[in-house]
Design a protein around this motif. Structure first.
Motif, PDB file in Angstrom:
ATOM      1  N   THR A  76      -7.581  73.119 100.426  1.00  0.00           N
ATOM      2  CA  THR A  76      -7.256  73.002  99.525  1.00  0.00           C
ATOM      3  C   THR A  76      -6.458  71.574  99.258  1.00  0.00           C
ATOM      4  O   THR A  76      -6.844  70.493  98.505  1.00  0.00           O
ATOM      5  CB  THR A  76      -6.841  73.765  99.225  1.00  0.00           C
ATOM      6  OG1 THR A  76      -7.613  75.157  98.678  1.00  0.00           O
ATOM      7  CG2 THR A  76      -6.144  73.324  97.794  1.00  0.00           C
TER       8      THR A  76
ATOM      9  N   ILE B  90      -5.981  76.797 103.054  1.00  0.00           N
ATOM     10  CA  ILE B  90      -4.689  75.588 102.778  1.00  0.00           C
ATOM     11  C   ILE B  90      -5.152  74.374 103.103  1.00  0.00           C
ATOM     12  O   ILE B  90      -4.921  73.779 102.234  1.00  0.00           O
ATOM     13  CB  ILE B  90      -3.619  76.874 102.958  1.00  0.00           C
ATOM     14  CG1 ILE B  90      -2.953  77.646 102.657  1.00  0.00           C
ATOM     15  CG2 ILE B  90      -2.550  75.060 103.371  1.00  0.00           C
ATOM     16  CD1 ILE B  90      -2.842  77.831 100.871  1.00  0.00           C
TER      17      ILE B  90
ATOM     18  N   ALA C 145       0.629  76.444  98.717  1.00  0.00           N
ATOM     19  CA  ALA C 145       0.395  75.401 100.001  1.00  0.00           C
ATOM     20  C   ALA C 145       1.408  75.309 101.114  1.00  0.00           C
ATOM     21  O   ALA C 145       1.382  74.772 102.291  1.00  0.00           O
ATOM     22  CB  ALA C 145      -1.307  74.374  99.536  1.00  0.00           C
TER      23      ALA C 145
ATOM     24  N   ARG D  19      -6.932  82.184 106.001  1.00  0.00           N
ATOM     25  CA  ARG D  19      -6.057  82.296 105.031  1.00  0.00           C
ATOM     26  C   ARG D  19      -5.589  80.675 106.003  1.00  0.00           C
ATOM     27  O   ARG D  19      -5.646  79.489 104.543  1.00  0.00           O
ATOM     28  CB  ARG D  19      -4.915  83.004 105.064  1.00  0.00           C
ATOM     29  CG  ARG D  19      -3.710  81.563 104.544  1.00  0.00           C
ATOM     30  CD  ARG D  19      -3.905  82.640 102.704  1.00  0.00           C
ATOM     31  NE  ARG D  19      -2.822  82.217 101.934  1.00  0.00           N
ATOM     32  CZ  ARG D  19      -2.619  81.542 100.827  1.00  0.00           C
ATOM     33  NH1 ARG D  19      -3.687  81.286 100.537  1.00  0.00           N
ATOM     34  NH2 ARG D  19      -1.491  81.550 100.074  1.00  0.00           N
TER      35      ARG D  19
END
Length: 981
Positions: A455, A452, A401, A448
């Protein structure tokens, strides 16, 4: 062989033009560049991946397109040479921009022009290589950081040389201005961590050593260096026709509102020692000398290590770091995760959260785990995983990340060379960023990015999450006012408290601030936050009222509460451990009340899974002692380590992570290491004052439970100090020489004091020397030949029994071997079995008369208890040579000795009885000695302790366990009578 990285080898379709209209504009610019640069013209006339790439790059980045228009040769250089050598050459030229050429020192204006020209070329070439995926985000940040470091170092060297030429100071070596200058420039933040982005400010802090001896007048230091730093800022950040180099920020220096731009080392150290803030500790994790006197900078950072990385875990700091993050959110107005307009640095799930995730845990544990003291984010995450502080998959996910977000950040800044981290608000501009990253469309990029960000936010929020308060159906917990809240009493009763009114009254005392631990507002706030979880946990224990009352006694004795409350609040699993301690182990509760720092080690994620072996403890002791500077500091660290590790071994035993036998070995390994470290410290002190004694050798022999690896949490240590020396020597060699007897007596006295003198940090061990030759009547240290003579000719049977458990703990190896030879010789001599049998039986009778057992739980003294089992093993060892067998039980535990000796001397059933009883009595006595001071009274013992010892004895209740103790002790007594008489 590694492939040479070149732009003319760029892969196809790595990026696409943002639109056909902008592609046409980009191609027009490239054709214009080609008029003066034939290499570019050749590329444009043909077809191929390089042409497509350049058109796409210039359509996506107006900044790159404009730079090519202004300086066409940059494009030719970028496509005509290998990228890495080209960048390295630019860095080297930048670093040497200050150097005189043909005997002429360059002017400030010339240095400024050189740096700006290099910056323009460097940024242009690096950006193209970045877009072409020749470099990863990690490599890009490293190149940017190296270039920035070269710029700062070159400017500093120029300023030092200029000051030297102007007579303001005298350099040690004008050809190497920084050497010995005492001027320290630390790179902070992303510069220090080698993680710069394209439009980063560079954060630096400047210190100087007025004692370096280069100033013409040391009283002018502040003015001279202050003026120099103002010129440094001008050199680096003033916008000229050539642009600028880096915006430069010096606000991370101590108290920037009232201090000059360069701060003296003494003033800095005084500030950080007395007033340094937690955010400054976090900032210094990444600090790195980048210019000036690098050696002095490294030394300064070593001096700051205790400020940045505390030797005790500091959980109050984590709240400060989190509050900074919350303030960033409030100030910047960042709300929920989105793509349009999201700030990838400061927004939720952004770069700053990953950095804080690593830095907070580095602050907490870096003092104990030097491997965590890394400046860069990725290594920090992986170091945390290796230390089992976080799971490897978390480190991997956050690393992935981090570099993805850094890539996004680079693309945002590459558009217009702006210092921004915010994604565009429009779809058109968002498409530009998506294409720069190689995505096919905005939708795939957005998906995407959102994944990220979520997370990161999830991992970050879990790091800081607190126990949630009670609400709704679970009930009220109100402890304000003078009277009990009826709903609160009801909730307490539902939790399991039998006297809710008494408990409520006691808790109100905590919140009123009558205890030292709850006097501060912050401490009471933290206590309030953890109160629901605390009461819930205590309510689930047996005899909840009793456990909470013990916690009250603990709070009453606690000198301050903020650290402990913060620690528990940020680590919920520790709450159940505290409840376990309060419910079952008053002795441990007293220890953490008087020395709360012993609890720090509980935060080691591998604590319960790792057995505290000698190697495990040795590595931690070496780390803990590494910062000690003098004798008393070293002893204090030994005392701290002793208390903490005894506590941690005890916690493992209390929770069942290790057995009683394991804990005995662990306590003994700990004692060995501490005695060894203390002896080395004492010898160094003695030799400093009295010198070395010619031929002098010292060794420490452990006796009793220390010798047989069976120490308990409350054991003292039985020692004999042995020595030898060159007989022709009359005295030691130091400034205050001593004769042999006084010299080695002084060593022994200092060792006893080091181990057992009560100090603020407690004692390392109580020491017992009564097992030395002639007991209390003999000298406190024994020369090796005298020890041997005594053991062969004068020792009583009980002293030979003690010798069966003797073991060299530390000291001179050759002397240790001689001592072991004596032990083997004495124990191998042909025994007088009749005399030994009579003496052992008589001694056991005397012990029974002088120290009768208090009750069945006096496991050492009861007939058939631990003393009987130990006597059986010692007796068998003394009489074994009668059979002519070669017996060696050196360093054996009682269990090992019984197994080795009993096979030939006891029936199988008797040996099994002794081993079974030894196992049970060891388990019970280890736990009891851990949990209570003094005699164990089953009627008054905490419920948790009774439950724990029943579990250790594999019995459903105390009555069954008592019956098992009586059965086994009776059987052991029969074996004793058969073996000894």
């Amino acid at each position: 062989m590694e492939t040479v990285k070149r732009l003319d080898k760029v892969a196809e379709n790595v990026i696409r033009p943002v639109s056909q209209a902008e592609a046409k504009v980009a191609l027009a610019v490239l054709k214009e560049v080609g008029k003066s640069e034939p290499a570019v013209s050749a590329v444009i006339k043909g077809e191929g991946a390089l042409k497509d790439f350049l058109v796409a790059a210039f359509s996506l980045s107006p900044y790159l397109r404009d730079a090519a228009s202004v300086t066409p040769k940059l494009v030719a250089e970028a496509i005509g040479q290998p990228v890495e050598p080209l960048l390295s050459t630019l860095i080297e030229k930048t670093r040497n921009a200050w150097r005189p050429a043909e005997g002429k020192v360059p002017s400030e204006a010339e240095v400024m022009t050189a740096l700006r020209s290099a910056k323009r070329a460097f940024s242009f070439i690096l950006a193209l290589a970045d877009l072409a995926r020749i470099f990863t985000a990690k490599e890009t940040t490293r190149w940017l950081s190296e270039f920035a470091e070269a710029c700062v170092a070159s400017a500093i060297d120029h300023l030092l040389l200029a000051a030297h030429e102007g007579g303001k100071l005298t350099l040690v070596d004008p050809a190497d201005p920084n050497r010995g200058s005492g001027l320290i420039v630390l790179g902070m933040g992303k510069l220090g961590g080698r993680e710069l982005n394209y439009s980063s400010d560079i954060d630096i802090v400047v210190f100087y050593d007025p004692e370096a001896g280069i100033l013409a007048d040391p009283l002018d230091a502040s003015e001279t260096y202050g003026r120099m730093m103002r010129r440094l800022i001008r050199i680096l950040q003033e916008r000229t026709a050539d642009g600028y180099v880096f915006r430069t920020d010096l606000r991370l220096r101590p108290d920037p509102g009232s201090t000059p731009l360069a701060v003296s080392l003494d003033a800095a150290l005084i500030y950080y020692e007395g007033r340094g803030q937690n955010w400054e500790r976090a900032a210094y994790i990444k600090a790195r000398p980048v210019a000036g006197d690098i050696a002095a900078g490294d030394n300064f950072l070593k001096l700051l290590t205790p400020f940045v990385f505390r030797k005790y875990l500091d959980y109050a700091a984590i709240a400060d770091i989190h509050s900074i993050k919350r303030q960033i959110h409030v100030h910047k107005g960042h709300g929920a995760i989105a793509v349009k307009g999201h700030d990838v640095k400061l927004g939720r799930g952004g770069i700053r959260e990953i950095e804080f995730f690593a830095q907070t845990q580095q602050l907490i544990a870096g003092g104990r785990m030097p491997a965590l003291r890394t400046r860069e984010t990725e290594p920090a995450l992986h170091a945390l995983a290796e230390a089992k502080w976080i799971k490897p998959e978390i480190a991997t996910a956050l690393t992935e990340a981090y570099w993805f977000l850094r890539d996004v950040e680079h693309r945002i800044q590459m558009v217009h060379d702006e210092q921004t981290h915010r994604l565009p608000d429009s779809n058109t501009e968002l498409k530009r960023i998506a294409f720069m990253l190689g995505f096919a469309d905005v939708a795939s990029f957005s998906a995407r990015l959102e994944s990220i960000l979520k997370t990161v936010e999830r991992r970050y929020s879990r790091l800081f999450e607190q126990e949630e308060g009670l609400s709704g159906g679970e009930g009220n917990l109100v402890f304000t006012g003078q009277k009990d809240d009826p709903d609160t009493l009801k909730t307490l009763a539902e939790f399991g408290f039998e006297r809710p009114a008494d408990m409520s009254r006691m808790i109100r005392t905590w919140h009123s601030g009558r205890y030292r631990a709850t006097q501060s507002v912050e401490a009471r706030e933290r206590l309030t936050q953890m109160m629901p979880a605390l009461l819930k946990a205590f309510g689930e224990s047996r005899r909840a009222d009793e456990a909470l009352l013990r916690f009250d006694s603990f709070l009453k004795a606690l000198p301050a509460g903020i650290q402990l409350f913060s620690l528990i609040g940020n680590n919920p699993p520790l709450l159940s451990l505290i409840v376990t301690i309060m419910a079952s182990a008053p002795r441990l509760a007293d220890i953490i009340a008087s020395k709360p720092h012993v609890f720090d080690g509980m935060l080691d994620p591998g604590l319960m899974s790792e057995v505290p072996t000698r190697d495990y403890l040795s590595k931690r002791l070496d780390t803990f002692l590494s910062g000690s500077r003098h004798y008393e500091d070293r002893l204090d660290r030994l005392r701290i380590f002793a208390a903490e590790q005894r506590f941690l071994i005890g916690i493992r035993l209390l929770t069942g992570a290790i057995s009683g036998g394991d804990s005995g070995r662990a306590f003994t390994h700990l004692a060995d290491l501490l005695i060894d470290a203390a002896l080395k410290a004492v010898m160094a002190e003695i030799e400093m004052a009295h010198g070395h004694y010619p031929g002098g050798r010292v060794a420490v022999m452990g006796m009793g439970k220390l010798g047989s690896f069976e120490l308990t949490a409350g054991s003292d240590v039985d020692l004999i100090l042995l020595y030898d020396y060159d007989s022709v020597a009359q005295e030691s060699t130091g400034p205050k020489p001593l004769d042999a007897q006084r010299y080695f007596t002084r060593v022994t006295q200092r060792l006893i004091a080091a181990l057992s003198a009560p100090m603020a940090e407690g004692v390392i061990f109580e020491v017992d020397l009564r097992l030395r030759p002639s007991g209390n009547k003999g000298p406190i240290a024994s020369r090796i030949n005298a020890f041997g003579k005594y053991q062969r000719e004068d020792a009583w049977t009980w002293e030979h029994m003690a010798l069966t458990r003797a073991r060299i703990v530390c000291g001179d190896e050759s002397l240790g071997r001689e001592a072991r030879t004596i032990i083997d010789e004495v124990l191998s001599a042909k025994p007088d079995i009749k005399k030994i049998t009579g003496d052992v039986a008589e001694m056991r009778t005397l012990i029974a008369q002088e120290k009768p057992p208090q009750d069945i739980w006096d496991l050492k003294l009861i007939p058939g208890g631990l003393i009987d089992i130990e006597f059986i093993a010692q007796y068998l060892r003394l009489v074994a040579p009668a059979d002519g067998a070669a017996i060696d039980t050196y360093g054996f535990s009682t269990q090992q000795a019984l197994k080795a000796l009993g096979m030939a001397s006891l029936s199988g059933a008797d040996l099994d009885t002794c081993l079974q009883a030894l196992h049970l009595f060891t388990e019970l006595s280890q736990i009891i000695r851990l949990c209570v001071d003094g005699p164990f009274d089953a009627k008054d013992a905490p419920a948790g302790l009774l439950e724990r010892i029943c579990r250790a004895g594999d019995c459903p209740d105390l009555g069954t366990l008592e019956g098992e103790v009586k059965r086994l002790s009776g059987e052991v007594r029969k074996v004793f009578r058969k073996a000894v008489g």
